[in-house]
Write a protein that holds these residues in place. Structure first.
Motif, PDB file in Angstrom:
ATOM      1  N   GLU A  94    -119.661  -6.722  22.143  1.00  0.00           N
ATOM      2  CA  GLU A  94    -118.998  -7.855  21.502  1.00  0.00           C
ATOM      3  C   GLU A  94    -117.699  -7.391  20.843  1.00  0.00           C
ATOM      4  O   GLU A  94    -117.712  -6.582  19.923  1.00  0.00           O
ATOM      5  N   ALA A  95    -116.574  -7.902  21.342  1.00  0.00           N
ATOM      6  CA  ALA A  95    -115.268  -7.576  20.768  1.00  0.00           C
ATOM      7  C   ALA A  95    -114.773  -8.765  19.955  1.00  0.00           C
ATOM      8  O   ALA A  95    -115.018  -9.923  20.305  1.00  0.00           O
ATOM      9  N   HIS A  96    -114.072  -8.488  18.861  1.00  0.00           N
ATOM     10  CA  HIS A  96    -113.521  -9.552  18.019  1.00  0.00           C
ATOM     11  C   HIS A  96    -112.144  -9.972  18.524  1.00  0.00           C
ATOM     12  O   HIS A  96    -111.303  -9.134  18.826  1.00  0.00           O
ATOM     13  N   SER A  97    -111.917 -11.276  18.603  1.00  0.00           N
ATOM     14  CA  SER A  97    -110.579 -11.769  18.935  1.00  0.00           C
ATOM     15  C   SER A  97    -109.728 -11.921  17.674  1.00  0.00           C
ATOM     16  O   SER A  97    -108.514 -12.071  17.752  1.00  0.00           O
ATOM     17  N   ILE A  98    -110.369 -11.893  16.516  1.00  0.00           N
ATOM     18  CA  ILE A  98    -109.683 -11.902  15.221  1.00  0.00           C
ATOM     19  C   ILE A  98    -110.244 -10.729  14.421  1.00  0.00           C
ATOM     20  O   ILE A  98    -111.458 -10.523  14.386  1.00  0.00           O
ATOM     21  N   GLN A  99    -109.353  -9.968  13.779  1.00  0.00           N
ATOM     22  CA  GLN A  99    -109.770  -8.735  13.113  1.00  0.00           C
ATOM     23  C   GLN A  99    -110.895  -8.976  12.115  1.00  0.00           C
ATOM     24  O   GLN A  99    -110.744  -9.742  11.167  1.00  0.00           O
ATOM     25  N   ASN A 100    -112.009  -8.285  12.337  1.00  0.00           N
ATOM     26  CA  ASN A 100    -113.171  -8.455  11.473  1.00  0.00           C
ATOM     27  C   ASN A 100    -112.899  -7.945  10.065  1.00  0.00           C
ATOM     28  O   ASN A 100    -113.185  -8.614   9.071  1.00  0.00           O
ATOM     29  N   ASN A 101    -112.344  -6.736   9.980  1.00  0.00           N
ATOM     30  CA  ASN A 101    -112.101  -6.128   8.670  1.00  0.00           C
ATOM     31  C   ASN A 101    -110.718  -6.439   8.117  1.00  0.00           C
ATOM     32  O   ASN A 101    -110.292  -5.846   7.130  1.00  0.00           O
ATOM     33  N   GLY A 102    -110.018  -7.354   8.769  1.00  0.00           N
ATOM     34  CA  GLY A 102    -108.703  -7.758   8.290  1.00  0.00           C
ATOM     35  C   GLY A 102    -108.696  -9.219   7.911  1.00  0.00           C
ATOM     36  O   GLY A 102    -109.075  -9.608   6.804  1.00  0.00           O
ATOM     37  N   VAL A 103    -108.299 -10.055   8.861  1.00  0.00           N
ATOM     38  CA  VAL A 103    -108.160 -11.488   8.600  1.00  0.00           C
ATOM     39  C   VAL A 103    -109.490 -12.134   8.234  1.00  0.00           C
ATOM     40  O   VAL A 103    -109.578 -12.909   7.273  1.00  0.00           O
ATOM     41  N   LEU A 104    -110.552 -11.834   8.989  1.00  0.00           N
ATOM     42  CA  LEU A 104    -111.836 -12.479   8.715  1.00  0.00           C
ATOM     43  C   LEU A 104    -112.355 -12.131   7.325  1.00  0.00           C
ATOM     44  O   LEU A 104    -112.961 -12.967   6.649  1.00  0.00           O
ATOM     45  N   SER A 105    -112.118 -10.903   6.901  1.00  0.00           N
ATOM     46  CA  SER A 105    -112.552 -10.509   5.555  1.00  0.00           C
ATOM     47  C   SER A 105    -111.812 -11.302   4.485  1.00  0.00           C
ATOM     48  O   SER A 105    -112.377 -11.645   3.439  1.00  0.00           O
ATOM     49  N   LYS A 106    -110.540 -11.615   4.750  1.00  0.00           N
ATOM     50  CA  LYS A 106    -109.728 -12.327   3.762  1.00  0.00           C
ATOM     51  C   LYS A 106    -110.107 -13.805   3.639  1.00  0.00           C
ATOM     52  O   LYS A 106    -109.913 -14.410   2.585  1.00  0.00           O
ATOM     53  N   ILE A 107    -110.626 -14.389   4.711  1.00  0.00           N
ATOM     54  CA  ILE A 107    -110.932 -15.824   4.663  1.00  0.00           C
ATOM     55  C   ILE A 107    -112.433 -16.097   4.549  1.00  0.00           C
ATOM     56  O   ILE A 107    -112.852 -17.250   4.521  1.00  0.00           O
ATOM     57  N   SER A 108    -113.238 -15.049   4.493  1.00  0.00           N
ATOM     58  CA  SER A 108    -114.692 -15.237   4.428  1.00  0.00           C
ATOM     59  C   SER A 108    -115.172 -15.390   2.993  1.00  0.00           C
ATOM     60  O   SER A 108    -114.521 -14.945   2.043  1.00  0.00           O
ATOM     61  N   GLU A 109    -116.316 -16.023   2.856  1.00  0.00           N
ATOM     62  CA  GLU A 109    -116.999 -16.134   1.566  1.00  0.00           C
ATOM     63  C   GLU A 109    -118.435 -15.686   1.758  1.00  0.00           C
ATOM     64  O   GLU A 109    -119.139 -16.206   2.624  1.00  0.00           O
ATOM     65  N   ASN A 110    -118.836 -14.708   0.978  1.00  0.00           N
ATOM     66  CA  ASN A 110    -120.189 -14.153   1.082  1.00  0.00           C
ATOM     67  C   ASN A 110    -120.503 -13.702   2.507  1.00  0.00           C
ATOM     68  O   ASN A 110    -121.617 -13.885   3.016  1.00  0.00           O
ATOM     69  N   GLY A 111    -119.484 -13.128   3.166  1.00  0.00           N
ATOM     70  CA  GLY A 111    -119.686 -12.592   4.505  1.00  0.00           C
ATOM     71  C   GLY A 111    -119.737 -13.630   5.605  1.00  0.00           C
ATOM     72  O   GLY A 111    -120.139 -13.317   6.731  1.00  0.00           O
ATOM     73  N   HIS A 112    -119.323 -14.866   5.319  1.00  0.00           N
ATOM     74  CA  HIS A 112    -119.374 -15.937   6.316  1.00  0.00           C
ATOM     75  C   HIS A 112    -118.034 -16.671   6.407  1.00  0.00           C
ATOM     76  O   HIS A 112    -117.280 -16.742   5.432  1.00  0.00           O
ATOM     77  N   VAL A 113    -117.772 -17.206   7.592  1.00  0.00           N
ATOM     78  CA  VAL A 113    -116.633 -18.095   7.807  1.00  0.00           C
ATOM     79  C   VAL A 113    -117.173 -19.386   8.414  1.00  0.00           C
ATOM     80  O   VAL A 113    -118.331 -19.454   8.822  1.00  0.00           O
ATOM     81  N   VAL A 114    -116.342 -20.402   8.465  1.00  0.00           N
ATOM     82  CA  VAL A 114    -116.748 -21.677   9.055  1.00  0.00           C
ATOM     83  C   VAL A 114    -116.108 -21.802  10.434  1.00  0.00           C
ATOM     84  O   VAL A 114    -114.908 -21.607  10.600  1.00  0.00           O
ATOM     85  N   GLY A 115    -116.928 -22.088  11.423  1.00  0.00           N
ATOM     86  CA  GLY A 115    -116.434 -22.278  12.779  1.00  0.00           C
ATOM     87  C   GLY A 115    -117.045 -23.520  13.386  1.00  0.00           C
ATOM     88  O   GLY A 115    -117.852 -24.216  12.751  1.00  0.00           O
ATOM     89  N   PHE A 116    -116.658 -23.819  14.614  1.00  0.00           N
ATOM     90  CA  PHE A 116    -117.177 -24.992  15.309  1.00  0.00           C
ATOM     91  C   PHE A 116    -117.995 -24.549  16.510  1.00  0.00           C
ATOM     92  O   PHE A 116    -117.617 -23.625  17.229  1.00  0.00           O
ATOM     93  N   SER A 117    -119.117 -25.198  16.721  1.00  0.00           N
ATOM     94  CA  SER A 117    -119.967 -24.889  17.861  1.00  0.00           C
ATOM     95  C   SER A 117    -120.571 -26.174  18.401  1.00  0.00           C
ATOM     96  O   SER A 117    -120.631 -27.194  17.709  1.00  0.00           O
ATOM     97  N   LEU A 118    -121.004 -26.098  19.665  1.00  0.00           N
ATOM     98  CA  LEU A 118    -121.575 -27.268  20.321  1.00  0.00           C
ATOM     99  C   LEU A 118    -123.033 -27.418  19.932  1.00  0.00           C
ATOM    100  O   LEU A 118    -123.850 -26.526  20.145  1.00  0.00           O
ATOM    101  N   ASP A 119    -123.351 -28.554  19.332  1.00  0.00           N
ATOM    102  CA  ASP A 119    -124.720 -28.883  18.968  1.00  0.00           C
ATOM    103  C   ASP A 119    -125.136 -30.106  19.767  1.00  0.00           C
ATOM    104  O   ASP A 119    -124.337 -30.685  20.502  1.00  0.00           O
ATOM    105  N   LYS A 120    -126.381 -30.528  19.648  1.00  0.00           N
ATOM    106  CA  LYS A 120    -126.831 -31.701  20.389  1.00  0.00           C
ATOM    107  C   LYS A 120    -126.137 -32.972  19.918  1.00  0.00           C
ATOM    108  O   LYS A 120    -126.163 -33.991  20.606  1.00  0.00           O
ATOM    109  N   ASN A 121    -125.493 -32.901  18.756  1.00  0.00           N
ATOM    110  CA  ASN A 121    -124.737 -34.043  18.244  1.00  0.00           C
ATOM    111  C   ASN A 121    -123.239 -33.909  18.515  1.00  0.00           C
ATOM    112  O   ASN A 121    -122.443 -34.677  17.995  1.00  0.00           O
ATOM    113  N   GLY A 122    -122.863 -32.902  19.332  1.00  0.00           N
ATOM    114  CA  GLY A 122    -121.452 -32.673  19.622  1.00  0.00           C
ATOM    115  C   GLY A 122    -120.959 -31.432  18.903  1.00  0.00           C
ATOM    116  O   GLY A 122    -121.747 -30.572  18.497  1.00  0.00           O
TER     117      GLY A 122
END
Length: 274
Positions: free
Chosen positions: A113-141
């Motif tokens: 698994e390779a990151h398309s956005i720097q894990n220890n750079g940008v993602l660290s700066k925008i994360s809270e408690n080790g998490h970020v918000v993303g979008f994924s396909l669910d049964k409701n869209g």
């Protein structure tokens, strides 16, 4: 007559056999291995779409097929993603081979698994408690949900050895060098077109789509081998404040920044890498 079955068959971009294979393997909609060969042969003998009638679909009544529930569609969609990820995983580096990539005991390339956005750079700066918000396909869209930053923005596009090509943007601060600009564009190219190849497992994009990928890849590959990072033209836009969002993607260009139509070559579409 089954609505979902008809929808698959009437969508000219859909690779209907892939859909039916998953339905067969998961025993969804009434499909199963015992009746599948006869069912598929029946599908292939349907009239061409322009001359097909609603009554032609009545032949499926003998297979006792049932329509899919929302839950069924969600399960099938997840299986599509799993299969397409496994089939398309590869190391995109131009020098990738069993002698240069990390391999297992059978000399098969190990793609991680390779990151398309720097894990220890940008993602660290925008994360809270080790998490970020993303979008994924669910049964409701498509829905937003929290994602662990260690798995956010990952794709199966490089082995560990060649993922090191991104060290200048992973470990060094941004300084605006040609190499850094090139690597940001290269990673956006790879993740975007890798995802397109994933979805081409069940969607027919046509020959030109694969030509675009290969022709653009040649440009990036040659630049990497020759270290000619100036082949990418970069425009930098500085925002007045910090916005906690990040993206690595590509889009086809139809107009330049002055609003002039872009004339593409016959071999490939020009792209904007973000």
């Amino acid at each position: 007559m089954v609505h979902f079955l008809r929808m698959i068959l009437e969508n000219t971009q859909t690779k209907y056999e892939r859909h039916f294979e998953v339905m067969r393997d998961l025993r969804k909609g009434g499909l199963n291995p015992d009746m599948y060969p006869e069912f598929l042969n029946t599908v292939k003998n349907l009239p061409n779409l322009p001359s097909r009638k609603i009554s032609d679909y009545r032949i499926f009544d003998k297979f006792n097929l049932s329509n899919l529930t929302e839950s069924d569609v969600f399960v099938i969609s997840n299986e599509f993603q799993r299969r397409s990820r496994n089939i398309t995983k590869t190391c995109w580096h131009p020098l990738a081979s069993s002698s240069t990539c990390k391999v297992d005991r059978s000399r098969k390339i190990i793609v991680t698994e390779a990151h398309s956005i720097q894990n220890n750079g940008v993602l660290s700066k925008i994360s809270e408690n080790g998490h970020v918000v993303g979008f994924s396909l669910d049964k409701n869209g498509f829905e937003d949900k929290e994602i662990g930053k260690n798995i956010a923005s990952t794709f199966l596009g490089f082995c560990n050895n060649h993922d090191a090509i991104f060290y200048p943007i992973e470990t060094n601060s941004y300084s605006g060098t040609d190499e850094q600009h090139f690597l940001y564009a290269y990673r956006a190219f790879v993740v975007s077109f890798h995802k397109k190849r994933e979805t081409s497992y069940f969607i027919n994009y046509g020959i030109q789509s694969e030509n675009d990928i290969e022709e653009n890849k040649k440009i990036f590959d040659l630049a990497i081998i020759s270290k000619n990072y100036s082949v990418i033209k970069t425009d930098v836009f500085e925002l007045p404040a910090h916005y906690p969002m990040a993206v690595s993607s590509a889009a086809n260009l139809e107009f330049d920044f002055d609003g002039n139509p872009i004339i593409h070559s016959e071999n490939r579409m020009g792209n904007l890498y973000i």
